[in-house]
Design a protein around this motif. Sequence first.
Motif, PDB file in Angstrom:
ATOM      1  N   TRP A  22       0.547  -1.096   0.031  1.00  0.00           N
ATOM      2  CA  TRP A  22      -0.144  -0.079   0.027  1.00  0.00           C
ATOM      3  C   TRP A  22       1.160   1.289  -0.040  1.00  0.00           C
ATOM      4  O   TRP A  22       0.415   2.314  -0.667  1.00  0.00           O
ATOM      5  CB  TRP A  22      -1.045   0.064   0.967  1.00  0.00           C
ATOM      6  CG  TRP A  22      -1.840   0.843   1.389  1.00  0.00           C
ATOM      7  CD1 TRP A  22      -3.019   1.318   0.810  1.00  0.00           C
ATOM      8  CD2 TRP A  22      -1.353   2.268   1.697  1.00  0.00           C
ATOM      9  NE1 TRP A  22      -3.939   2.004   0.519  1.00  0.00           N
ATOM     10  CE2 TRP A  22      -3.001   3.386   1.503  1.00  0.00           C
ATOM     11  CE3 TRP A  22      -0.710   2.858   2.911  1.00  0.00           C
ATOM     12  CZ2 TRP A  22      -2.020   4.745   2.360  1.00  0.00           C
ATOM     13  CZ3 TRP A  22      -0.557   4.454   3.512  1.00  0.00           C
ATOM     14  CH2 TRP A  22      -1.998   4.554   3.213  1.00  0.00           C
ATOM     15  N   TYR A  23       2.453   0.982   0.713  1.00  0.00           N
ATOM     16  CA  TYR A  23       3.127   2.916   0.887  1.00  0.00           C
ATOM     17  C   TYR A  23       3.371   2.111  -0.395  1.00  0.00           C
ATOM     18  O   TYR A  23       3.514   3.583  -1.129  1.00  0.00           O
ATOM     19  CB  TYR A  23       3.549   2.583   2.065  1.00  0.00           C
ATOM     20  CG  TYR A  23       3.381   2.728   3.261  1.00  0.00           C
ATOM     21  CD1 TYR A  23       3.152   4.078   3.383  1.00  0.00           C
ATOM     22  CD2 TYR A  23       2.413   2.077   4.601  1.00  0.00           C
ATOM     23  CE1 TYR A  23       2.623   4.832   4.581  1.00  0.00           C
ATOM     24  CE2 TYR A  23       2.313   1.899   5.180  1.00  0.00           C
ATOM     25  CZ  TYR A  23       2.321   3.902   5.600  1.00  0.00           C
ATOM     26  OH  TYR A  23       2.031   4.449   6.920  1.00  0.00           O
ATOM     27  N   LEU A  24       4.361   1.623  -0.666  1.00  0.00           N
ATOM     28  CA  LEU A  24       4.604   1.494  -1.842  1.00  0.00           C
ATOM     29  C   LEU A  24       3.776   2.022  -3.702  1.00  0.00           C
ATOM     30  O   LEU A  24       4.163   3.064  -4.114  1.00  0.00           O
ATOM     31  CB  LEU A  24       5.464   0.451  -2.795  1.00  0.00           C
ATOM     32  CG  LEU A  24       5.835  -0.834  -1.909  1.00  0.00           C
ATOM     33  CD1 LEU A  24       6.397  -1.692  -2.112  1.00  0.00           C
ATOM     34  CD2 LEU A  24       7.948   0.664  -1.297  1.00  0.00           C
ATOM     35  N   HIS A  25       2.653   1.342  -3.514  1.00  0.00           N
ATOM     36  CA  HIS A  25       1.985   2.130  -4.351  1.00  0.00           C
ATOM     37  C   HIS A  25       1.473   3.155  -4.683  1.00  0.00           C
ATOM     38  O   HIS A  25       1.114   4.002  -5.172  1.00  0.00           O
ATOM     39  CB  HIS A  25       0.413   0.663  -4.608  1.00  0.00           C
ATOM     40  CG  HIS A  25       0.025   0.779  -5.514  1.00  0.00           C
ATOM     41  ND1 HIS A  25       0.228   0.658  -6.384  1.00  0.00           N
ATOM     42  CD2 HIS A  25      -1.452   1.308  -5.881  1.00  0.00           C
ATOM     43  CE1 HIS A  25      -1.268   1.107  -7.494  1.00  0.00           C
ATOM     44  NE2 HIS A  25      -1.962   1.379  -7.129  1.00  0.00           N
ATOM     45  N   PHE A  26       0.553   3.508  -3.172  1.00  0.00           N
ATOM     46  CA  PHE A  26       0.321   5.313  -3.323  1.00  0.00           C
ATOM     47  C   PHE A  26       1.015   6.223  -2.467  1.00  0.00           C
ATOM     48  O   PHE A  26       0.591   7.302  -3.164  1.00  0.00           O
ATOM     49  CB  PHE A  26      -1.089   4.662  -2.121  1.00  0.00           C
ATOM     50  CG  PHE A  26      -2.164   4.351  -2.431  1.00  0.00           C
ATOM     51  CD1 PHE A  26      -2.990   4.436  -3.418  1.00  0.00           C
ATOM     52  CD2 PHE A  26      -2.638   3.081  -2.186  1.00  0.00           C
ATOM     53  CE1 PHE A  26      -3.741   3.517  -4.594  1.00  0.00           C
ATOM     54  CE2 PHE A  26      -3.776   2.691  -2.082  1.00  0.00           C
ATOM     55  CZ  PHE A  26      -4.269   2.109  -3.380  1.00  0.00           C
ATOM     56  N   ASP A 154      -7.380   5.132   0.315  1.00  0.00           N
ATOM     57  CA  ASP A 154      -8.701   5.577   1.661  1.00  0.00           C
ATOM     58  C   ASP A 154      -8.276   4.194   2.777  1.00  0.00           C
ATOM     59  O   ASP A 154      -8.967   4.152   4.233  1.00  0.00           O
ATOM     60  CB  ASP A 154      -9.628   6.031   1.934  1.00  0.00           C
ATOM     61  CG  ASP A 154      -9.683   7.402   0.956  1.00  0.00           C
ATOM     62  OD1 ASP A 154      -8.572   7.967   1.893  1.00  0.00           O
ATOM     63  OD2 ASP A 154     -11.063   8.093   0.383  1.00  0.00           O
ATOM     64  N   SER A 155      -7.900   2.966   2.458  1.00  0.00           N
ATOM     65  CA  SER A 155      -8.229   1.917   2.745  1.00  0.00           C
ATOM     66  C   SER A 155      -6.651   1.256   3.152  1.00  0.00           C
ATOM     67  O   SER A 155      -6.461   0.180   2.651  1.00  0.00           O
ATOM     68  CB  SER A 155      -9.184   1.039   1.781  1.00  0.00           C
ATOM     69  OG  SER A 155      -7.844   0.598   1.059  1.00  0.00           O
ATOM     70  N   VAL A 156      -6.308   1.756   4.185  1.00  0.00           N
ATOM     71  CA  VAL A 156      -4.697   1.278   4.179  1.00  0.00           C
ATOM     72  C   VAL A 156      -4.586  -0.387   5.604  1.00  0.00           C
ATOM     73  O   VAL A 156      -5.498  -0.279   6.189  1.00  0.00           O
ATOM     74  CB  VAL A 156      -4.002   2.200   5.736  1.00  0.00           C
ATOM     75  CG1 VAL A 156      -2.933   1.470   6.444  1.00  0.00           C
ATOM     76  CG2 VAL A 156      -4.209   3.663   5.425  1.00  0.00           C
ATOM     77  N   PRO A 157      -4.306  -1.332   4.751  1.00  0.00           N
ATOM     78  CA  PRO A 157      -4.721  -2.568   4.933  1.00  0.00           C
ATOM     79  C   PRO A 157      -3.508  -2.833   6.816  1.00  0.00           C
ATOM     80  O   PRO A 157      -2.776  -2.093   6.929  1.00  0.00           O
ATOM     81  CB  PRO A 157      -2.802  -3.238   4.116  1.00  0.00           C
ATOM     82  CG  PRO A 157      -3.185  -2.353   2.960  1.00  0.00           C
ATOM     83  CD  PRO A 157      -3.178  -0.907   3.627  1.00  0.00           C
ATOM     84  N   PRO A 158      -3.486  -3.759   7.527  1.00  0.00           N
ATOM     85  CA  PRO A 158      -3.201  -3.614   9.076  1.00  0.00           C
ATOM     86  C   PRO A 158      -2.174  -3.765   8.597  1.00  0.00           C
ATOM     87  O   PRO A 158      -1.512  -4.222   7.958  1.00  0.00           O
ATOM     88  CB  PRO A 158      -4.395  -4.666   9.578  1.00  0.00           C
ATOM     89  CG  PRO A 158      -4.329  -5.495   8.772  1.00  0.00           C
ATOM     90  CD  PRO A 158      -4.698  -4.868   7.424  1.00  0.00           C
ATOM     91  N   PHE A 159      -0.993  -4.071   9.635  1.00  0.00           N
ATOM     92  CA  PHE A 159      -0.252  -3.989  10.488  1.00  0.00           C
ATOM     93  C   PHE A 159      -0.206  -5.672  10.417  1.00  0.00           C
ATOM     94  O   PHE A 159      -0.973  -6.412  10.175  1.00  0.00           O
ATOM     95  CB  PHE A 159       1.165  -4.072  11.779  1.00  0.00           C
ATOM     96  CG  PHE A 159       1.091  -2.224  11.727  1.00  0.00           C
ATOM     97  CD1 PHE A 159       1.822  -1.602  11.464  1.00  0.00           C
ATOM     98  CD2 PHE A 159      -0.083  -2.218  13.035  1.00  0.00           C
ATOM     99  CE1 PHE A 159       2.403  -0.167  11.834  1.00  0.00           C
ATOM    100  CE2 PHE A 159      -0.185  -0.420  12.862  1.00  0.00           C
ATOM    101  CZ  PHE A 159       1.014   0.360  12.237  1.00  0.00           C
ATOM    102  N   THR A 160       1.742  -6.200   9.569  1.00  0.00           N
ATOM    103  CA  THR A 160       1.789  -7.793   9.591  1.00  0.00           C
ATOM    104  C   THR A 160       2.411  -8.405  10.924  1.00  0.00           C
ATOM    105  O   THR A 160       1.902  -7.393  12.003  1.00  0.00           O
ATOM    106  CB  THR A 160       3.004  -7.397   8.834  1.00  0.00           C
ATOM    107  OG1 THR A 160       3.552  -9.442   9.017  1.00  0.00           O
ATOM    108  CG2 THR A 160       4.421  -7.232   9.386  1.00  0.00           C
ATOM    109  N   ASP A 161       1.541  -9.469  10.828  1.00  0.00           N
ATOM    110  CA  ASP A 161       1.147 -10.453  11.625  1.00  0.00           C
ATOM    111  C   ASP A 161       2.491 -10.813  12.139  1.00  0.00           C
ATOM    112  O   ASP A 161       2.921 -11.729  12.771  1.00  0.00           O
ATOM    113  CB  ASP A 161       0.268 -11.376  12.052  1.00  0.00           C
ATOM    114  CG  ASP A 161       0.281 -12.283  11.070  1.00  0.00           C
ATOM    115  OD1 ASP A 161       1.137 -11.882  10.072  1.00  0.00           O
ATOM    116  OD2 ASP A 161      -0.434 -12.805  10.480  1.00  0.00           O
TER     117      ASP A 161
END
Length: 197
Positions: A22-26, A154-161
């Motif tokens: 998400w960070y890389l793309h947006f 607007d839809s930030v994925p959650p942190f990795t587990d």
Amino acid sequence: MTDELVNVSDLNQYAYCPRRYWYLHFYDTQGRSYERVEGKTTHENQSSRGDWLNELYLESETHGLKGKIDVLDLEGARTVPVERKRAESGDYYKSDELQLAGYCMLLEEHIEEQVREGAIYLYETDQRMHVPITEDHREAVRETVEAIQSMSLDSVPPFTDNPTKCEACSVREYCMPAETAKLEPERVAGTGWEDEL
């Protein structure tokens, strides 16, 4: 949802961590880390060696994918796409199989015959590992393409587990998992970051 073709290498990025992708793309936060520069240089240095077909670019509206196969090896009657990887650990990752499956799907549409396996070549160990491409791989590719095309700003994925993935992640300074865990612990609940404090 977008109809934009997904780069096959992004299947790997997303599988590693959707939030990272998400960070890389947006936000185009890739930067120029040592790993990226070294990997690109290694690719360039290796691209003119051997008797293989190097760097075949393909697109598919059907699969929603585009990408460049590192090496196409014509093994007798078989056509085998080869993905080259740095591998300090001496092995490849499950997400590399997803990327390879994406290339196999692009290739089989291009040559109009089924591609049942690909190969991953590891620079550090000079090993070539053949990977059978299963229906599970293909379904995982389709699901990942759909998930990527469904992403929005607007839809930030959650942190990795798996917080260990964050240690070498190039977007960590933007993602700030450790800082979030300290300042807003409720946002990292269930991710494993609460155990890192």
